[in-house]
Design an enzyme around this catalytic site. Structure first.
Site, PDB file in Angstrom:
ATOM      1  N   SER A   1       0.841  -1.196   0.000  1.00 52.94           N
ATOM      2  CA  SER A   1       0.000   0.000   0.000  1.00 52.94           C
ATOM      3  C   SER A   1       0.875   1.244   0.000  1.00 52.94           C
ATOM      4  O   SER A   1       1.659   1.463   0.927  1.00 52.94           O
ATOM      5  CB  SER A   1      -0.895   0.004   1.245  1.00 52.94           C
ATOM      6  OG  SER A   1      -1.401   1.311   1.438  1.00 52.94           O
TER       7      SER A   1
ATOM      8  N   HIS B   1      -1.151  -1.201  -4.408  1.00 56.39           N
ATOM      9  CA  HIS B   1      -2.421  -0.925  -3.727  1.00 56.39           C
ATOM     10  C   HIS B   1      -2.526   0.577  -3.424  1.00 56.39           C
ATOM     11  O   HIS B   1      -1.647   1.158  -2.801  1.00 56.39           O
ATOM     12  CB  HIS B   1      -2.474  -1.738  -2.430  1.00 56.39           C
ATOM     13  CG  HIS B   1      -3.773  -1.650  -1.692  1.00 56.39           C
ATOM     14  ND1 HIS B   1      -4.875  -2.433  -1.995  1.00 56.39           N
ATOM     15  CD2 HIS B   1      -4.144  -0.882  -0.639  1.00 56.39           C
ATOM     16  CE1 HIS B   1      -5.862  -2.150  -1.161  1.00 56.39           C
ATOM     17  NE2 HIS B   1      -5.455  -1.203  -0.333  1.00 56.39           N
TER      18      HIS B   1
ATOM     19  N   ASP C   1      -4.874   3.547  -1.744  1.00 56.00           N
ATOM     20  CA  ASP C   1      -5.964   3.808  -0.798  1.00 56.00           C
ATOM     21  C   ASP C   1      -6.538   5.200  -1.027  1.00 56.00           C
ATOM     22  O   ASP C   1      -5.870   6.203  -0.788  1.00 56.00           O
ATOM     23  CB  ASP C   1      -5.438   3.694   0.633  1.00 56.00           C
ATOM     24  CG  ASP C   1      -5.131   2.258   1.001  1.00 56.00           C
ATOM     25  OD1 ASP C   1      -6.059   1.428   0.917  1.00 56.00           O
ATOM     26  OD2 ASP C   1      -3.976   1.957   1.355  1.00 56.00           O
TER      27      ASP C   1
ATOM     28  N   MET D   1      -9.244   7.839   0.140  1.00 54.11           N
ATOM     29  CA  MET D   1     -10.107   8.166   1.292  1.00 54.11           C
ATOM     30  C   MET D   1     -10.647   9.584   1.126  1.00 54.11           C
ATOM     31  O   MET D   1      -9.903  10.480   0.710  1.00 54.11           O
ATOM     32  CB  MET D   1      -9.304   8.098   2.584  1.00 54.11           C
ATOM     33  CG  MET D   1      -8.576   6.780   2.783  1.00 54.11           C
ATOM     34  SD  MET D   1      -7.721   6.751   4.360  1.00 54.11           S
ATOM     35  CE  MET D   1      -6.758   5.236   4.185  1.00 54.11           C
TER      36      MET D   1
ATOM     37  N   HIS E   1      -8.414   0.884  -3.904  1.00 52.61           N
ATOM     38  CA  HIS E   1      -9.319   0.604  -2.782  1.00 52.61           C
ATOM     39  C   HIS E   1     -10.030   1.908  -2.422  1.00 52.61           C
ATOM     40  O   HIS E   1      -9.424   2.814  -1.860  1.00 52.61           O
ATOM     41  CB  HIS E   1      -8.467   0.067  -1.611  1.00 52.61           C
ATOM     42  CG  HIS E   1      -9.211  -0.137  -0.336  1.00 52.61           C
ATOM     43  ND1 HIS E   1      -8.563  -0.387   0.860  1.00 52.61           N
ATOM     44  CD2 HIS E   1     -10.538  -0.133  -0.049  1.00 52.61           C
ATOM     45  CE1 HIS E   1      -9.453  -0.532   1.822  1.00 52.61           C
ATOM     46  NE2 HIS E   1     -10.657  -0.367   1.302  1.00 52.61           N
TER      47      HIS E   1
ATOM     48  N   MET F   1     -12.389   4.170  -0.264  1.00 54.57           N
ATOM     49  CA  MET F   1     -13.006   4.336   1.070  1.00 54.57           C
ATOM     50  C   MET F   1     -13.700   5.689   1.035  1.00 54.57           C
ATOM     51  O   MET F   1     -13.203   6.683   1.577  1.00 54.57           O
ATOM     52  CB  MET F   1     -11.926   4.273   2.156  1.00 54.57           C
ATOM     53  CG  MET F   1     -11.401   2.862   2.392  1.00 54.57           C
ATOM     54  SD  MET F   1      -9.779   2.846   3.180  1.00 54.57           S
ATOM     55  CE  MET F   1      -8.738   2.943   1.729  1.00 54.57           C
TER      56      MET F   1
ATOM     57  N   MET G   1     -11.164  -6.442   5.265  1.00 53.84           N
ATOM     58  CA  MET G   1     -10.370  -5.535   6.104  1.00 53.84           C
ATOM     59  C   MET G   1      -9.986  -6.249   7.396  1.00 53.84           C
ATOM     60  O   MET G   1     -10.839  -6.814   8.084  1.00 53.84           O
ATOM     61  CB  MET G   1     -11.165  -4.273   6.457  1.00 53.84           C
ATOM     62  CG  MET G   1     -11.446  -3.322   5.304  1.00 53.84           C
ATOM     63  SD  MET G   1     -10.002  -2.854   4.326  1.00 53.84           S
ATOM     64  CE  MET G   1      -8.996  -2.021   5.539  1.00 53.84           C
TER      65      MET G   1
ATOM     66  N   ASP H   1      -6.410  -6.896   3.996  1.00 52.69           N
ATOM     67  CA  ASP H   1      -5.765  -5.574   4.069  1.00 52.69           C
ATOM     68  C   ASP H   1      -5.747  -5.051   5.504  1.00 52.69           C
ATOM     69  O   ASP H   1      -6.801  -4.858   6.107  1.00 52.69           O
ATOM     70  CB  ASP H   1      -6.565  -4.617   3.163  1.00 52.69           C
ATOM     71  CG  ASP H   1      -5.982  -3.217   3.095  1.00 52.69           C
ATOM     72  OD1 ASP H   1      -4.912  -2.968   3.676  1.00 52.69           O
ATOM     73  OD2 ASP H   1      -6.623  -2.369   2.420  1.00 52.69           O
TER      74      ASP H   1
END
Ligand code: DX5
Ligand code: ZN
Length: 213
Positions: free
Chosen positions: A6, A31, A33, A35, A64, A66, A135, A173
């Site tokens: 990540s 990966h 992330d 957010m 990913h 979020m 998760m 993850d």
């Protein structure tokens, strides 16, 4: 086991260097992330920075989400041609529709389950998914402790997957290291995400290899 470091734990002042380093060190996916400060109490990166990551990466992106407004973000990131886009089931009223939309954009659809969400939530979706992301921390931050109830959840999901859609991969993850990767392997997990474990290691190649069991 495949490994997806990540970039949340990368040095953002040296993003190109760090993305190239994990790719050269033998990772399978990068990966990313995303957010939004609403679905999770943290805010990360948008398409400008992710497109810089995509340029430096020689491995496919695993995005990913979020976020609260999944469809908006899928449209934002689809032009970067990631391998996977995963979204949280807890934040989506029409998960089946969104799976179809992601696939129609030529991207593999994946669903993420928070630590409290049971695998049975996927009973009628599993046949249409390329991956499920479990998760093993509460989403929002790197460097948290591994929640070990995910091991039993992965075992249950793996049994469902074998029956319903054997081609669907299982990814875990959060808090993953050489200490728990064996349990995940035994539970049927195919891909691990590792942020702080890989980036805090003095030798990224050694760290990635220690997860490829
Ligand atoms: C948490 C993110 C993870 C995180 C993993 O919300 O989804 O990808 O960066 O970091 P570690 O491996 O440090 O738990
Ligand atoms: Zn993640």
């Amino acid at each position: 086991m495949k490994v997806a470091p990540s970039v949340l734990s990368a040095d953002f002042g040296n993003l190109q260097r760090d993305v190239e380093a994990i790719c050269e060190a033998g990772c399978d996916f990068v990966h990313v992330d995303v957010m939004d400060g609403h679905f999770v109490p943290n805010l990360t990166i948008g398409p400008v920075v992710v497109s810089a990551i995509a340029k430096s990466a020689t491995k496919p992106l695993d995005i990913h989400l979020m976020v609260e407004n999944n469809t908006f973000f899928v449209d934002l990131f689809a032009p970067l041609k990631p391998e996977y886009i995963s979204f949280h089931i807890e934040e989506e009223k029409h998960p089946h529709r969104l799976i179809q939309k992601i696939r129609s954009l030529g991207i593999k659809p994946a669903i993420v389950l928070n630590p409290h969400t049971p695998p049975e939530a996927l009973e009628y979706l599993l046949r249409d998914l390329d991956m499920v992301l479990l998760m093993s921390v509460n989403p929002g931050f790197g460097g948290q402790s591994f929640i070990d109830s995910v091991v039993l959840k992965a075992k249950k999901l793996s049994a469902m997957r074998d029956k319903i859609n054997p081609n669907c991969l299982i990814e875990v993850d959060g808090g993953v290291s050489d200490k728990n990767v064996h349990l995940l392997k035994e539970a049927g997990v195919d891909i691990v995400v590792a942020g702080s474990y890989v980036f805090n290691h003095t030798n990224k190649k050694e760290a990635i290899e220690s997860l490829k069991i």
